[in-house]
Write a protein that holds these residues in place. Structure first.
Motif, PDB file in Angstrom:
ATOM      1  N   MET A   1       1.809 -36.627 -24.635  1.00  0.00           N
ATOM      2  CA  MET A   1       2.759 -37.197 -23.669  1.00  0.00           C
ATOM      3  C   MET A   1       3.580 -38.244 -24.409  1.00  0.00           C
ATOM      4  N   ASP A   2       4.876 -38.039 -24.471  1.00  0.00           N
ATOM      5  CA  ASP A   2       5.723 -38.919 -25.266  1.00  0.00           C
ATOM      6  C   ASP A   2       5.689 -40.354 -24.754  1.00  0.00           C
ATOM      7  N   SER A   3       5.829 -40.536 -23.442  1.00  0.00           N
ATOM      8  CA  SER A   3       5.908 -41.874 -22.863  1.00  0.00           C
ATOM      9  C   SER A   3       5.182 -41.898 -21.526  1.00  0.00           C
ATOM     10  N   ILE A   4       4.703 -43.072 -21.136  1.00  0.00           N
ATOM     11  CA  ILE A   4       4.089 -43.221 -19.814  1.00  0.00           C
ATOM     12  C   ILE A   4       5.116 -42.923 -18.724  1.00  0.00           C
ATOM     13  N   TYR A   5       6.400 -43.162 -19.023  1.00  0.00           N
ATOM     14  CA  TYR A   5       7.460 -42.891 -18.048  1.00  0.00           C
ATOM     15  C   TYR A   5       7.791 -41.407 -17.985  1.00  0.00           C
ATOM     16  N   SER A   6       7.665 -40.711 -19.107  1.00  0.00           N
ATOM     17  CA  SER A   6       7.952 -39.268 -19.080  1.00  0.00           C
ATOM     18  C   SER A   6       6.921 -38.536 -18.239  1.00  0.00           C
TER      19      SER A   6
END
Length: 466
Positions: free
Chosen positions: A345-350
């Motif tokens: 997962m690239d980012s917690i927001y993605s």
């Protein structure tokens, strides 16, 4: 192509006052696993439809329009810079339903729900902007806070297992689904199995989906729920009919409703504040695991965004679930996958952004909506049953001595009583019992302060001598 984050920095954003705007495909990539989860888990948001029908007296297509408005509000946290997967203030739902039982379904219930949610909005905005949230919640006795949480859990459990409740109507599918969901989410032995079994880890990443899907299949197989009549096309939420259930159509109630709603609004906030602390702890944990992304968990921003969501819902879709800062089960599942690394997962927001953008689109996918329509009570029941377990577990963990446990137990039982005034009685009884049983006298407090000061001085002297 999304803007690439440099190692150790925050995910890219557009600054906008107190907010940090992030859009999919521009500021973060699209995550396929969260998209798949969103295509199933959006069913939980639709589970509010039976409550809208029962307590506000709405038809199904108008309630579906309410779900669209709620779906738009689920996007705000990831859009405005909050790294939490939002949901309802789930433990407060039984208390909200007790409050709504005092009103006739229809205009009076819509007025009552509007008043409650607008008060929750005002509390979040005021305490968030002023920074008084920690101080206000800190003044509430521990026994009263724990009693409220435990009472919410008891009320949720009673609402499901009582005579005429959903468990009695469809016992096999709901009990099996609840047991499987609880095992996957909470079992000590299953957590051990996850470490050594790849398939078990995949099941764990699905969270409560596994229990819901098995409950659905069993319910259809044994006839506890009707088979779905799957239709193709796009859903038709009735936004025109929806306006009949808004405050602009039904008008404002008298001041007595505002006074009656306030204790419930404060209880909802206290529960939500606890959820914020849980979310902050989860974010800090994965932030320490992933040095490639700096996660900012801004308490003021969380308050403002959660307040805005409640304010919009109060005006355009009064929501018995209220707008909560975190959907704990979904966020915990997302955090576990995020902890696997940037490739996962690239980012917690993605992850959070993809999850709820997919959920909003899914509301318009008629085949999915019609597939899940007959089994919406399963999603609601399992959510409330698991919430009951979590509330009772968390509430008991907070109690430090027998005096606190006794006061909290009385508060919990009073709060769970099926009466419109139970929240007021519970708070009043909790305060009185705290003063009579827990709170030391003025002389004791003075002696305790003097003893603490003496111990501090002795410790200082000892350190100097060393």
């Amino acid at each position: 192509m999304a803007i690439v984050r440099k190692h150790g920095e925050e995910q890219p954003y557009w600054p906008a006052g107190p907010f940090k705007i992030r859009l999919p495909f521009i500021h973060y990539r699209w995550e396929v696993p969260e998209m798949i989860q969103g295509l199933f888990m959006f069913m939980v948001s639709l589970a509010m439809i039976p409550l809208l029908e029962q307590y506000l007296g709405m038809p199904y297509d108008a309630a579906l329009a309410f779900c669209v408005v709620a779906g738009l509000m689920y996007l705000l946290p990831s859009l405005l810079g909050v790294p939490l997967v939002p949901g309802w203030i789930t433990p407060a739902i039984p208390i909200v339903l007790l409050y709504l039982q005092a009103f006739e379904p229809g205009p009076s219930a819509v007025q009552a729900m509007f008043v409650l949610q607008i008060e929750v909005f005002l509390i979040f905005i005021f305490l968030g902007v002023t920074g008084l949230s920690n101080r206000i919640v800190g003044l509430i006795p521990n026994s009263l806070k724990a009693g409220i949480i435990i009472g919410a859990g008891i009320a949720a459990l009673i609402g499901e297992i009582k005579t005429g409740g959903r468990v009695e109507a469809t016992p096999i599918s709901l009990i099996i689904g609840a047991v499987i969901s609880a095992y996957v989410l909470f079992s000590v032995s299953f957590k051990y199995t996850i470490q050594h079994n790849r398939f078990a880890k995949m099941i764990a990443n699905l969270g409560m989906i596994s229990g819901m899907l098995i409950a659905m299949i069993i319910g259809w197989a044994i006839g506890e729920y009707p088979l779905p009549n799957i239709e193709w096309g796009i859903t038709q939420p009735n936004f025109s009919s929806m306006t009949d259930y808004l405050i602009f159509s039904v008008g404002l109630p008298d001041i007595s409703v505002f006074l009656l709603a306030f204790p419930t609004a404060m209880i909802a906030y206290v529960i939500a504040f606890g959820d914020i602390l849980v979310g902050k702890a989860l974010s800090e944990r994965v932030d320490s695991i992933r040095p490639d992304e700096k996660i900012e968990t801004n308490i003021t921003r969380i308050h403002i965004v959660t307040g805005i969501r409640n304010g919009v819902l109060a005006l355009f879709a009064p929501w018995p679930g209220l707008a909560g800062p975190i959907w704990t089960a979904a966020h915990a599942t997302l955090a576990e996958r995020y902890a696997l690394g940037r490739k996962a997962m690239d980012s917690i927001y993605s992850g959070g952004g993809t999850f709820w953008w997919t959920g909003l689109v899914a509301i318009f996918m008629l085949p999915l909506v019609t597939l899940f329509k007959p089994v919406l009570p399963i999603a609601l029941s399992l959510t409330l049953l698991l919430t009951a377990y979590i509330c009772i577990m968390v509430g008991i963990e907070q109690l430090k001595n027998s005096a606190e446990r006794g006061v909290a137990g009385i508060v919990a039982v009073t709060l769970a009583m099926p009466a419109a005034q139970s929240t007021i009685y519970a708070i009043a009884i909790g305060i009185v019992l705290y003063i009579l049983i827990e709170r030391p006298s003025a002389r004791q407090r003075k002696e305790n302060r003097e003893a603490s000061l003496a111990a501090s001085k002795a410790d200082t002297m000892l350190q100097k001598n060393l």
